[in-house]
Design a protein around this motif. Structure first.
Motif, short mmCIF file in Angstrom:
data_model
loop_
_atom_site.label_atom_id
_atom_site.label_comp_id
_atom_site.label_asym_id
_atom_site.label_seq_id
_atom_site.Cartn_x
_atom_site.Cartn_y
_atom_site.Cartn_z
N LEU A 102 -18.56 34.92 15.12
CA LEU A 102 -19.95 35.25 14.78
C LEU A 102 -20.02 36.59 14.05
O LEU A 102 -20.76 36.74 13.07
CB LEU A 102 -20.81 35.29 16.06
N THR A 103 -19.23 37.54 14.53
CA THR A 103 -19.20 38.84 13.86
C THR A 103 -18.68 38.70 12.42
O THR A 103 -19.20 39.31 11.48
CB THR A 103 -18.30 39.82 14.64
N SER A 104 -17.65 37.84 12.26
CA SER A 104 -17.09 37.61 10.93
C SER A 104 -18.11 36.94 10.01
O SER A 104 -18.25 37.32 8.84
CB SER A 104 -15.83 36.75 11.04
N ILE A 105 -18.81 35.93 10.55
CA ILE A 105 -19.82 35.22 9.75
C ILE A 105 -20.92 36.18 9.30
O ILE A 105 -21.32 36.21 8.12
CB ILE A 105 -20.42 34.05 10.55
N VAL A 106 -21.41 36.98 10.24
CA VAL A 106 -22.48 37.93 9.91
C VAL A 106 -21.99 38.95 8.89
O VAL A 106 -22.69 39.28 7.90
CB VAL A 106 -22.97 38.65 11.18
N GLU A 109 -15.25 30.70 2.27
CA GLU A 109 -14.25 29.89 2.95
C GLU A 109 -14.00 30.43 4.36
O GLU A 109 -13.84 29.66 5.31
CB GLU A 109 -12.94 29.87 2.15
N ASP A 110 -13.97 31.77 4.50
CA ASP A 110 -13.83 32.37 5.83
C ASP A 110 -15.02 32.02 6.72
O ASP A 110 -14.86 31.72 7.91
CB ASP A 110 -13.70 33.89 5.72
N VAL A 111 -16.22 32.07 6.14
CA VAL A 111 -17.42 31.71 6.89
C VAL A 111 -17.35 30.26 7.34
O VAL A 111 -17.65 29.91 8.49
CB VAL A 111 -18.69 31.95 6.04
N ASN A 112 -16.93 29.37 6.43
CA ASN A 112 -16.82 27.95 6.76
C ASN A 112 -15.81 27.70 7.87
O ASN A 112 -16.05 26.91 8.80
CB ASN A 112 -16.43 27.16 5.50
N GLU A 113 -14.67 28.40 7.80
CA GLU A 113 -13.63 28.23 8.83
C GLU A 113 -14.14 28.68 10.19
O GLU A 113 -13.93 28.00 11.20
CB GLU A 113 -12.39 29.03 8.44
N ASP A 114 -14.82 29.83 10.22
CA ASP A 114 -15.36 30.31 11.49
C ASP A 114 -16.45 29.39 12.02
O ASP A 114 -16.54 29.16 13.24
CB ASP A 114 -15.92 31.73 11.31
#
Length: 360
Positions: free
Chosen positions: A143-147, A170-175
């Motif tokens: 969640l922290t990464s997505i935000v 892509e990082d957001v999608n993976e998370d």
């Protein structure tokens, strides 16, 4: 002793009581042909009362068998036979002794069962607390990464190139995908807890369940080669298809995400006796040896081993797998292969049985 459904408990206790008293009667009758004495009769019926008190629920059947046993011994095995005689010397003592034995054993049995239920509930609460603690910790990271990634794009859109934006998305999608899997696991735990939840089983072709799971996995991880081995016969396995697909998907994704440079995964289906065996093995670095004995308890967060990646909790998914398999009256194992990599196996009974009941 296997758990007896509550609505069947009274019938079970009645039949058990009748059977034990009948066996005591037959034994005494046979012994009478060898020995005309009657001293052994009281001992046999005291043993019968003790057995009934131990294996029935509550006090009623122990007390009932004590009263019935005393009266039966008086009527059948005490002279004059087939008549009641309450003037026999020591009769009140025999009655009180059998009654006291049954009440003591019933009381001890009730206390033992109460302590066992309390111990089990305590263990279950500890497992739940550990899972929730691990989930809350692991959910916070993606969640922290997505935000952070979405905020960076929104606030500095003009500063990033198209390629940089793509990598962030892509990082957001993976998370997000990982969060979806976590929620699915959490829903499965919720589904199989609380009261007496049931696993509804239908006979499914195990080969199809494996095929669907692998097909879904390869769309997400096209770079990993997956080989499938199935027997010539069609194995029809009683299962909840959705939950078993989730088990296979969890095992495949754990190998891909946590296995450490995994390039090949082998999925095998076979018959082993009265069970269907599902196995998922990889060519990764294997599992830390010290973690093998606790790998299914949800406690593998933040562990590193060579290239074995457990930044996000591998243990939660495996704990869910273990719970689902156990709910199907199956078993699950994990081991490291001599050739390298890890192998997870789970076994499901091929015979249709009574729907499993899971206590939360």
């Amino acid at each position: 002793m296997a758990k007896i459904p509550e609505k069947m408990r009274w019938i079970y206790d009645l039949l058990l009581t009748a059977a034990i008293l009948a066996m005591a009667t037959v034994l005494c009758t046979l012994l009478r042909r060898i020995d005309d004495g009657s001293g052994y009769v009281n001992l046999i019926f005291v043993l019968a009362v003790a057995t009934i008190s131990r294996w029935t629920e509550g006090y009623f059947w122990g007390i009932f068998s004590a009263v019935s046993g005393v009266l039966f011994v008086n009527y059948v095995f005490t002279y004059p036979y087939w008549e009641f005689n309450f003037t026999i010397t020591g009769y009140p003592f025999t009655f009180l002794a059998m009654l006291t034995v049954s009440m003591m054993i019933s009381a001890m049995n009730t206390q033992i069962k109460k302590q066992e239920r309390l111990r089990i509930e305590t263990e279950k609460e500890a497992v739940r607390a550990n899972l929730l603690r691990a989930m809350s910790h692991d959910i916070r990271t993606p969640l922290t990464s997505i935000v952070g990634n979405t905020a960076a794009i929104l606030e500095n859109e003009d500063s990033f190139s198209s390629e940089q934006k793509r990598r962030l998305l892509e990082d957001v999608n993976e998370d997000a995908q990982w969060l979806i899997r976590m929620v699915e696991n959490l829903l499965s735990i919720t589904r199989m807890s609380g009261g007496q939840a049931k696993i509804e089983k239908d006979c499914e072709a195990a080969e199809e369940i494996v095929g669907v799971s692998v097909s879904k996995f390869t769309k997400r991880f096209p770079a990993i080669k997956v080989s499938i081995e199935v027997p010539d016969e069609v194995l029809m396995v009683p299962m909840d298809a959705t939950l078993i697909r989730q088990v296979i998907m969890n095992l495949l994704e754990n190998a891909a995400i946590h296995g450490g440079n995994v390039t090949q995964i082998r999925v095998c289906l076979s018959r082993e006796g009265t069970n269907a065996c599902f196995s998922v093995s990889d060519n990764g670095v294997g599992i830390p040896k010290e973690r093998l004995s606790t790998i299914f308890n949800g406690g593998l967060s933040g562990v590193s081993h060579n290239n074995f990646d457990m930044k996000k909790n591998m243990g939660i998914g495996l704990s869910v797998c273990y719970t689902i398999v156990k709910a199907h009256d199956g078993t699950m194992t994990a081991e490291n292969l001599d050739s390298g990599g890890a192998c997870f196996r789970f076994y499901l009974p091929l015979e249709e049985g009574i729907n499993s009941e899971i206590e939360g």
